[in-house]
Design a protein around this motif. Structure first.
Motif, PDB file in Angstrom:
ATOM      1  N   ASP A 202      24.779  12.614   9.358  1.00  0.00           N
ATOM      2  CA  ASP A 202      25.673  12.327  10.480  1.00  0.00           C
ATOM      3  C   ASP A 202      26.139  10.880  10.488  1.00  0.00           C
ATOM      4  O   ASP A 202      27.312  10.598  10.735  1.00  0.00           O
ATOM      5  CB  ASP A 202      24.996  12.651  11.810  1.00  0.00           C
ATOM      6  CG  ASP A 202      24.952  14.148  12.093  1.00  0.00           C
ATOM      7  OD1 ASP A 202      25.630  14.906  11.364  1.00  0.00           O
ATOM      8  OD2 ASP A 202      24.234  14.548  13.027  1.00  0.00           O
ATOM      9  N   VAL A 203      25.228   9.964  10.216  1.00  0.00           N
ATOM     10  CA  VAL A 203      25.589   8.546  10.193  1.00  0.00           C
ATOM     11  C   VAL A 203      26.605   8.274   9.083  1.00  0.00           C
ATOM     12  O   VAL A 203      27.615   7.597   9.303  1.00  0.00           O
ATOM     13  CB  VAL A 203      24.332   7.656  10.036  1.00  0.00           C
ATOM     14  CG1 VAL A 203      24.701   6.225   9.720  1.00  0.00           C
ATOM     15  CG2 VAL A 203      23.484   7.719  11.293  1.00  0.00           C
TER      16      VAL A 203
ATOM     17  N   ASN B  79      28.669  10.415   7.636  1.00  0.00           N
ATOM     18  CA  ASN B  79      29.941  11.057   7.978  1.00  0.00           C
ATOM     19  C   ASN B  79      30.706  10.258   9.017  1.00  0.00           C
ATOM     20  O   ASN B  79      31.925  10.114   8.922  1.00  0.00           O
ATOM     21  CB  ASN B  79      29.706  12.485   8.469  1.00  0.00           C
ATOM     22  CG  ASN B  79      29.372  13.430   7.346  1.00  0.00           C
ATOM     23  OD1 ASN B  79      29.777  13.217   6.207  1.00  0.00           O
ATOM     24  ND2 ASN B  79      28.620  14.466   7.648  1.00  0.00           N
ATOM     25  N   THR B  80      30.002   9.724  10.000  1.00  0.00           N
ATOM     26  CA  THR B  80      30.654   8.920  11.031  1.00  0.00           C
ATOM     27  C   THR B  80      31.257   7.649  10.434  1.00  0.00           C
ATOM     28  O   THR B  80      32.399   7.282  10.750  1.00  0.00           O
ATOM     29  CB  THR B  80      29.652   8.556  12.144  1.00  0.00           C
ATOM     30  OG1 THR B  80      29.131   9.762  12.701  1.00  0.00           O
ATOM     31  CG2 THR B  80      30.304   7.723  13.224  1.00  0.00           C
ATOM     32  N   ILE B  81      30.514   6.999   9.567  1.00  0.00           N
ATOM     33  CA  ILE B  81      31.020   5.787   8.924  1.00  0.00           C
ATOM     34  C   ILE B  81      32.259   6.104   8.093  1.00  0.00           C
ATOM     35  O   ILE B  81      33.252   5.372   8.143  1.00  0.00           O
ATOM     36  CB  ILE B  81      29.919   5.142   8.047  1.00  0.00           C
ATOM     37  CG1 ILE B  81      28.838   4.550   8.946  1.00  0.00           C
ATOM     38  CG2 ILE B  81      30.508   4.080   7.127  1.00  0.00           C
ATOM     39  CD1 ILE B  81      27.593   4.103   8.196  1.00  0.00           C
TER      40      ILE B  81
ATOM     41  N   VAL C  41      34.402   8.596   8.481  1.00  0.00           N
ATOM     42  CA  VAL C  41      35.522   8.934   9.359  1.00  0.00           C
ATOM     43  C   VAL C  41      36.098   7.679  10.006  1.00  0.00           C
ATOM     44  O   VAL C  41      37.321   7.481  10.034  1.00  0.00           O
ATOM     45  CB  VAL C  41      35.094   9.951  10.437  1.00  0.00           C
ATOM     46  CG1 VAL C  41      36.129  10.058  11.537  1.00  0.00           C
ATOM     47  CG2 VAL C  41      34.852  11.305   9.798  1.00  0.00           C
ATOM     48  N   LEU C  42      35.247   6.808  10.516  1.00  0.00           N
ATOM     49  CA  LEU C  42      35.740   5.592  11.154  1.00  0.00           C
ATOM     50  C   LEU C  42      36.442   4.685  10.151  1.00  0.00           C
ATOM     51  O   LEU C  42      37.464   4.077  10.456  1.00  0.00           O
ATOM     52  CB  LEU C  42      34.593   4.853  11.838  1.00  0.00           C
ATOM     53  CG  LEU C  42      33.988   5.554  13.047  1.00  0.00           C
ATOM     54  CD1 LEU C  42      32.801   4.760  13.572  1.00  0.00           C
ATOM     55  CD2 LEU C  42      35.026   5.747  14.137  1.00  0.00           C
TER      56      LEU C  42
ATOM     57  N   ASP D 155      39.799   6.276   9.300  1.00  0.00           N
ATOM     58  CA  ASP D 155      40.721   6.122  10.426  1.00  0.00           C
ATOM     59  C   ASP D 155      41.263   4.705  10.486  1.00  0.00           C
ATOM     60  O   ASP D 155      42.442   4.483  10.703  1.00  0.00           O
ATOM     61  CB  ASP D 155      40.015   6.479  11.741  1.00  0.00           C
ATOM     62  CG  ASP D 155      40.974   6.409  12.926  1.00  0.00           C
ATOM     63  OD1 ASP D 155      42.070   6.980  12.815  1.00  0.00           O
ATOM     64  OD2 ASP D 155      40.605   5.779  13.924  1.00  0.00           O
TER      65      ASP D 155
END
Length: 55
Positions: free
Chosen positions: A37-38, A40-42, A44-45, A48
């Motif tokens: 999750d960490v 994937n979040t990195i 995506v951010l 973006d």
């Protein structure tokens, strides 16, 4: 790669008496989810931010 890292962290918890050996597999699974999750979040951010900079 993520699985091996999660197993190593869970084993470290057992060695340091943070958790019981019988729960090592559960902690490894939880760590695998957390690491995934960490990351994937990195991703995506970061995507973006790069996407908005070039538009």
């Amino acid at each position: 790669m993520i699985s091996k890292l999660a197993k190593n962290i869970a084993h470290f918890f057992v060695v340091q008496n943070i958790t019981e050996e019988s729960k090592e597999v559960i902690y490894a699974y939880g760590m695998e989810l957390l690491i995934s999750d960490v990351l994937n979040t990195i991703i995506v951010l970061r995507y973006d931010r790069n996407y908005t900079l070039y538009r």
